[in-house]
Scaffold this motif. Sequence first.
Motif, mmCIF file in Angstrom:
data_model
loop_
_atom_site.group_PDB
_atom_site.id
_atom_site.type_symbol
_atom_site.label_atom_id
_atom_site.label_comp_id
_atom_site.label_asym_id
_atom_site.label_seq_id
_atom_site.Cartn_x
_atom_site.Cartn_y
_atom_site.Cartn_z
ATOM 1 N N CYS A 91 0.841 -1.201 0.000
ATOM 2 C CA CYS A 91 0.000 0.000 0.000
ATOM 3 C C CYS A 91 0.881 1.258 0.000
ATOM 4 O O CYS A 91 1.987 1.235 0.525
ATOM 5 N N TRP A 109 -1.453 4.818 3.831
ATOM 6 C CA TRP A 109 -2.629 3.945 3.673
ATOM 7 C C TRP A 109 -2.442 2.738 4.583
ATOM 8 O O TRP A 109 -1.331 2.320 4.857
ATOM 9 N N TYR A 156 -3.524 -1.387 5.436
ATOM 10 C CA TYR A 156 -3.716 -2.587 4.637
ATOM 11 C C TYR A 156 -4.669 -3.564 5.321
ATOM 12 O O TYR A 156 -4.601 -3.760 6.531
ATOM 13 N N SER A 195 -6.521 -4.979 0.186
ATOM 14 C CA SER A 195 -7.052 -3.644 -0.100
ATOM 15 C C SER A 195 -6.269 -2.635 0.733
ATOM 16 O O SER A 195 -5.767 -2.967 1.807
ATOM 17 N N CYS A 196 -6.191 -1.407 0.220
ATOM 18 C CA CYS A 196 -5.531 -0.319 0.947
ATOM 19 C C CYS A 196 -6.590 0.720 1.305
ATOM 20 O O CYS A 196 -7.493 0.986 0.512
ATOM 21 N N GLU A 200 -10.746 3.560 -0.478
ATOM 22 C CA GLU A 200 -10.229 2.191 -0.586
ATOM 23 C C GLU A 200 -9.770 1.934 -2.009
ATOM 24 O O GLU A 200 -10.412 2.373 -2.965
#
Length: 180
Positions: free
Chosen positions: A36, A40, A42, A46-47, A167
Amino acid sequence: MKALDICNTLMIFGLISTVASCFETRAQEPNCEGLCPDGWVYFRCSCYLFMDIMKASWTEAEHHCETHKATLVIIETNAENLFVIDFARRLYKTDRRPTNSFWIGATDTVTEGLWTWYTDDSPLNFTGWAPTEPDNKVDQDCVLLGGPYNYLWDDDHCSLTASFICEKGLSYLSGPDLIG
Ligand SMILES: [Ca+2]
Ligand SMILES: [Ca+2]
Ligand SMILES: [Ca+2]
């Protein structure tokens, strides 16, 4: 428990035929951690960017996420919801700022009472509403993680300014089925 112990246990219970096949399966699991961008956080490939200082209307928030090549957060599972609300709670516990609410990517702007994710108009397969919400009080069409509700979900006026969460998936590394 070490990987070898886990694989041995699975074999003892007959869930896999050989220890080697267990290791092969584990090797196929994606490892997106550490990929990421700075700032951001994690969770499961997804970040997430918690915009807790900035405040914006739901539409402005969505545009802001877009400039980061992201969307407002799409919360698909209980696990993802727990991750997001836990992070929001800790954000405010640690530095004792007053709690903020966060916009997420759910809306019923198109059809009143029919809640969808704005990215693809899909219905919500998971929801985390606060007990008395959504109440559509004077036409509320956008969803917040409500600070006053300890980050359970609340519908509010889309023009309200609030913090928000962006996201973006790391799906290009792991295949489309593994977005968190
Ligand atoms: Ca998601
Ligand atoms: Ca509504
Ligand atoms: Ca409400």
